[in-house]
Design an enzyme around this catalytic site. Structure first.
Site, PDB file in Angstrom:
ATOM      1  CG  ASP A  46      -2.244  -0.718   0.928  1.00 25.10           C
ATOM      2  OD1 ASP A  46      -2.513  -1.013  -0.249  1.00 25.10           O
ATOM      3  OD2 ASP A  46      -2.969  -1.021   1.896  1.00 25.10           O
ATOM      4  CE  LYS A  99       0.828  -7.696  -7.616  1.00 26.82           C
ATOM      5  NZ  LYS A  99       0.914  -6.541  -6.726  1.00 26.82           N
ATOM      6  CB  SER A 101       3.185  -9.459  -4.071  1.00 29.89           C
ATOM      7  OG  SER A 101       3.117  -9.998  -5.372  1.00 29.89           O
ATOM      8  CG  ASN A 130       3.415   7.659  -3.420  1.00 28.47           C
ATOM      9  OD1 ASN A 130       3.109   8.656  -4.096  1.00 28.47           O
ATOM     10  ND2 ASN A 130       2.569   6.671  -3.208  1.00 28.47           N
TER      11      ASN A 130
HETATM   12  N1  LIG Z   1       0.576   9.686  -4.784  1.00 33.27           N
HETATM   13  C1  LIG Z   1      -0.656   9.214  -4.547  1.00 33.27           C
HETATM   14  N2  LIG Z   1      -1.725  10.044  -4.612  1.00 33.27           N
HETATM   15  C2  LIG Z   1      -2.977   9.602  -4.381  1.00 33.27           C
HETATM   16  N3  LIG Z   1      -3.284   8.328  -4.089  1.00 33.27           N
HETATM   17  C3  LIG Z   1      -2.262   7.443  -4.017  1.00 33.27           C
HETATM   18  C4  LIG Z   1      -0.916   7.843  -4.245  1.00 33.27           C
HETATM   19  N4  LIG Z   1      -0.141   6.754  -4.079  1.00 33.27           N
HETATM   20  C5  LIG Z   1      -0.960   5.734  -3.790  1.00 33.27           C
HETATM   21  N5  LIG Z   1      -2.233   6.138  -3.742  1.00 33.27           N
HETATM   22  C6  LIG Z   1      -3.417   5.308  -3.439  1.00 33.27           C
HETATM   23  O1  LIG Z   1      -3.132   4.530  -2.263  1.00 33.27           O
HETATM   24  C7  LIG Z   1      -3.631   3.215  -2.387  1.00 33.27           C
HETATM   25  C8  LIG Z   1      -2.471   2.213  -2.292  1.00 33.27           C
HETATM   26  O2  LIG Z   1      -1.568   2.448  -3.376  1.00 33.27           O
HETATM   27  P1  LIG Z   1      -1.060   1.285  -4.321  1.00 33.27           P
HETATM   28  O3  LIG Z   1      -0.321   1.917  -5.449  1.00 33.27           O
HETATM   29  O4  LIG Z   1      -2.161   0.363  -4.682  1.00 33.27           O
HETATM   30  O5  LIG Z   1      -0.047   0.545  -3.334  1.00 33.27           O
HETATM   31  P2  LIG Z   1       0.773  -0.836  -3.516  1.00 33.27           P
HETATM   32  O6  LIG Z   1       0.746  -1.175  -4.974  1.00 33.27           O
HETATM   33  O7  LIG Z   1       2.141  -0.535  -3.022  1.00 33.27           O
HETATM   34  O8  LIG Z   1       0.087  -1.842  -2.647  1.00 33.27           O
HETATM   35  C9  LIG Z   1      -4.355   3.155  -3.732  1.00 33.27           C
HETATM   36  O9  LIG Z   1      -5.718   3.409  -3.514  1.00 33.27           O
HETATM   37  C10 LIG Z   1      -3.721   4.285  -4.522  1.00 33.27           C
HETATM   38  O10 LIG Z   1      -4.551   4.818  -5.521  1.00 33.27           O
HETATM   39 MG   LIG Z   2       0.091  -2.901  -6.009  1.00 31.82          MG
END
Ligand SMILES: Nc1ncnc2c1ncn2[C@@H]1O[C@H](COP(=O)(O)OP(=O)(O)O)[C@@H](O)[C@H]1O
Ligand SMILES: [Mg+2]
Length: 228
Positions: A13, A38, A118, A179
Site C-alpha cells: 500500500d 506482476k 507483491s 511517494n
Molecule cells: N501519490 C498518490 N496520490 C494519491 N493516491 C495514491 C498515491 N499513491 C498511492 N495512492 C493510493 O493509495 C492506495 C495504495 O496504493 P497502491 O499503489 O495500490 O499501493 P501498492 O501497490 O504498493 O500496494 C491506492 O488506492 C492508490 O490509488
Molecule cells: Mg500494487
C-alpha cells in the site's frame, strides 16, 4: 532485446501500483514500447465469474495498455492475504517456471517491462514443501529493483532496511521513488536527504499526492531498466 525493472516498496500500500502507472504512462507517452507484469496478486475482485487483477487493470487504464490485465499476472488469488497464504487456501501454488515463461512471452511484445512486486521485499509466495520468496522471482528474472517509499515519518527506517536486505541478497537497487511527497514539507525534504545519505541510492523521483506525472524524464526512467 527487452529491458525490465522490478518495482518493490517499503511495504504494501505504499504506492507501487500508483507509481508503476505513472512510469508506464510516461514511457508510453514517449512512444516507447512499455508493458507491465506482476507474478502474483492476491485480493482480486470477482466480476462475472472472472478474477480481475486490480493492479494490472489500474496500470493499463492509466497508461493506455490495451491488453487484457489477466494476461499480465501469472497467479491471481481472490483471498486478500499474503500470496503464500492465498495460494494455500485456493490450492494454486506459485511456480517459478510459469512466472519465467509468462515473463519471457511479454519480452517478445514489449521493449521495456515494469514488473511490480507483491507487498514489500520480504514476501513469501509459497510456503509448503517448497519455499518461494518474492526475491526468488527477482533473482530468477535477473532484475534490479526500484523501491517506492513513503515521504512520511518512519520512511528512513523502512527504506534503509529494505536497501540493506536487498544488498544482503546481492540485488542491485537502482533508485528510490518517494511517494506522497510535498516539497513544502521540511520533513519530507529532510527524509529524502537522509535516505540518499544512509542508503547511497539516489531518489530518482518524488511523487506528490494525486500526481498525474512521475516527475522524471523518460530518459532517466529508461536508465533504470536492465537488459533481460
Ligand atoms: N501519490 C498518490 N496520490 C494519491 N493516491 C495514491 C498515491 N499513491 C498511492 N495512492 C493510493 O493509495 C492506495 C495504495 O496504493 P497502491 O499503489 O495500490 O499501493 P501498492 O501497490 O504498493 O500496494 C491506492 O488506492 C492508490 O490509488
Ligand atoms: Mg500494487
Amino acid at each position: 532485446m527487452s529491458r525490465a525493472v522490478f518495482i518493490t516498496g517499503t511495504s504494501t500500500d505504499v504506492g507501487k501500483t500508483f507509481v508503476s502507472g505513472l512510469i508506464l504512462k510516461k514511457l508510453r507517452a514517449g512512444k516507447i514500447s512499455a508493458g507491465y507484469y506482476k507474478a502474483a496478486l492476491s485480493g482480486a475482485e470477482e466480476a462475472g465469474g472472472i478474477l480481475i487483477p486490480g493492479d494490472a487493470k489500474y496500470v493499463c487504464d492509466v497508461s493506455g495498455i490495451k491488453e487484457n490485465p489477466q494476461t499480465l499476472v501469472s497467479f491471481i488469488y481472490k483471498t486478500p492475504v499474503s500470496p503464500h497464504l492465498a495460494a494455500r487456501i485456493e490450492r494454486q501454488p506459485v511456480d517459478l517456471e510459469k512466472i519465467e515463461r509468462d515473463f519471457n512471452s511479454l519480452k517478445s511484445v514489449y521493449e521495456y517491462i515494469t514488473v511490480e512486486g507483491s507487498g514489500g521485499l520480504v514476501c513469501p509466495l509459497r510456503v509448503d514443501d517448497k519455499i518461494i520468496m518474492l526475491t526468488d522471482v527477482i533473482k530468477r528474472l535477473n532484475l534490479d529493483i526500484v523501491i517506492v517509499a513513503s515521504s512520511l515519518l518512519g520512511t528512513i527506517n523502512s527504506t534503509v532496511l529494505t536497501v540493506e536486505y536487498a544488498k544482503k541478497l546481492n540485488i542491485a537497487v537502482k533508485g528510490v521513488i518517494m511517494n506522497y511527497f510535498d516539497e513544502n514539507d521540511f520533513m519530507h525534504m529532510d527524509n529524502k536527504k537522509q535516505i540518499e545519505k544512509f542508503t547511497g541510492v539516489p531518489v530518482i523521483a518524488s511523487v506528490s499526492k494525486n500526481s498525474q506525472d512521475i516527475g522524471a524524464e523518460a530518459e532517466v526512467i529508461k536508465r533504470l531498466y536492465k537488459e533481460v
